[in-house]
Design a protein around this motif. Sequence first.
Motif, short mmCIF file in Angstrom:
data_model
loop_
_atom_site.label_atom_id
_atom_site.label_comp_id
_atom_site.label_asym_id
_atom_site.label_seq_id
_atom_site.Cartn_x
_atom_site.Cartn_y
_atom_site.Cartn_z
N CYS A 133 -2.62 0.21 -3.97
CA CYS A 133 -2.10 -1.08 -3.50
C CYS A 133 -1.56 -1.82 -4.71
O CYS A 133 -2.32 -2.19 -5.61
N THR A 155 -1.14 1.25 5.20
CA THR A 155 -0.69 2.63 5.05
C THR A 155 -1.53 3.49 5.99
O THR A 155 -2.73 3.26 6.13
N TYR A 186 -5.55 -1.32 5.28
CA TYR A 186 -4.94 -2.53 4.73
C TYR A 186 -5.60 -2.90 3.41
O TYR A 186 -6.84 -2.91 3.31
N CYS A 187 -4.79 -3.24 2.46
CA CYS A 187 -5.24 -3.85 1.20
C CYS A 187 -5.24 -5.36 1.45
O CYS A 187 -4.25 -5.91 1.96
N LEU A 197 -5.51 6.16 -1.95
CA LEU A 197 -4.61 5.07 -1.58
C LEU A 197 -4.43 4.15 -2.77
O LEU A 197 -5.36 3.95 -3.56
N TRP A 237 -10.56 -3.50 1.11
CA TRP A 237 -9.86 -2.60 2.03
C TRP A 237 -10.45 -2.82 3.43
O TRP A 237 -11.66 -2.90 3.60
N GLU A 254 0.82 -1.21 0.00
CA GLU A 254 0.00 0.00 0.00
C GLU A 254 0.86 1.26 0.00
O GLU A 254 1.99 1.26 0.50
#
Lengths: 118, 112
Positions: A22, A113, A95-96, A20, A36, A6
């Motif tokens: 990823c 991230t 979080y991805c 964002l 996500w 990310e």
Amino acid sequence: EVQLVESGGGLVQPGGSLRLSCAASGFTFSSHWMHWVRQAPGKGLVWVSRIITDGSYTNYVDSVKGRFTISRDNAKNTLYLHMNSLRAEDTAVYYCVRGTRGWNGVDVWGQGTTVTVS
Amino acid sequence: ETVMTQTPLSSPVTLGQPASISCRSSQSLVHSDGDTHLSWLQQRPGQPPRLLIYKISNRFSGVPDRFSGSGAGTDFTLKISRVEAEDVGVYYCMQATQFPHTFGQGTKLEIK
């Protein structure tokens, strides 16, 4: 090796926007739903959004509907989260996460991230 | 929205002893496809979550066999047969039967 990386997090003022990204590698990105998930400081996990393989269908948690948009570019093996009208309560690690094949759920997680809205 | 409730929220355990975490859902997690999409995840300090168990009782690749899952419908359990030091962290149940997917509050496993 399956990897999700990310990027794009940072400090943004309330009402601001952020995108964002990823980057996926080590697997056939276009064959997996993607998600996500976020985690506010010291708190638990909250599922945010999902996108299916071709990007034609998406789901969101109510708290981000109308403000966040999930998208993907299968040619670039990249997942995105466009975040608008950000609020203090959106502050979290994002979080991805890879969706599974053959059953509903998630398996591989990125490192995350951090988004800070202040 | 399906609410996931875990108990206990904190579990002090002696090394080598068993541990058990319960997870209850506010509605049945049986999907229209016949499967129950209940997973367990582990989050070690400073790390992202890691999948341990999927569809109630299936261990994910690389997960030690001291971890096991059981249950049905709305009641589920994660068991660790003999706790090791590396098992310290927070454990979450997660349902992926309905949208939005939801997680339990987390159970913190610590060593006595």
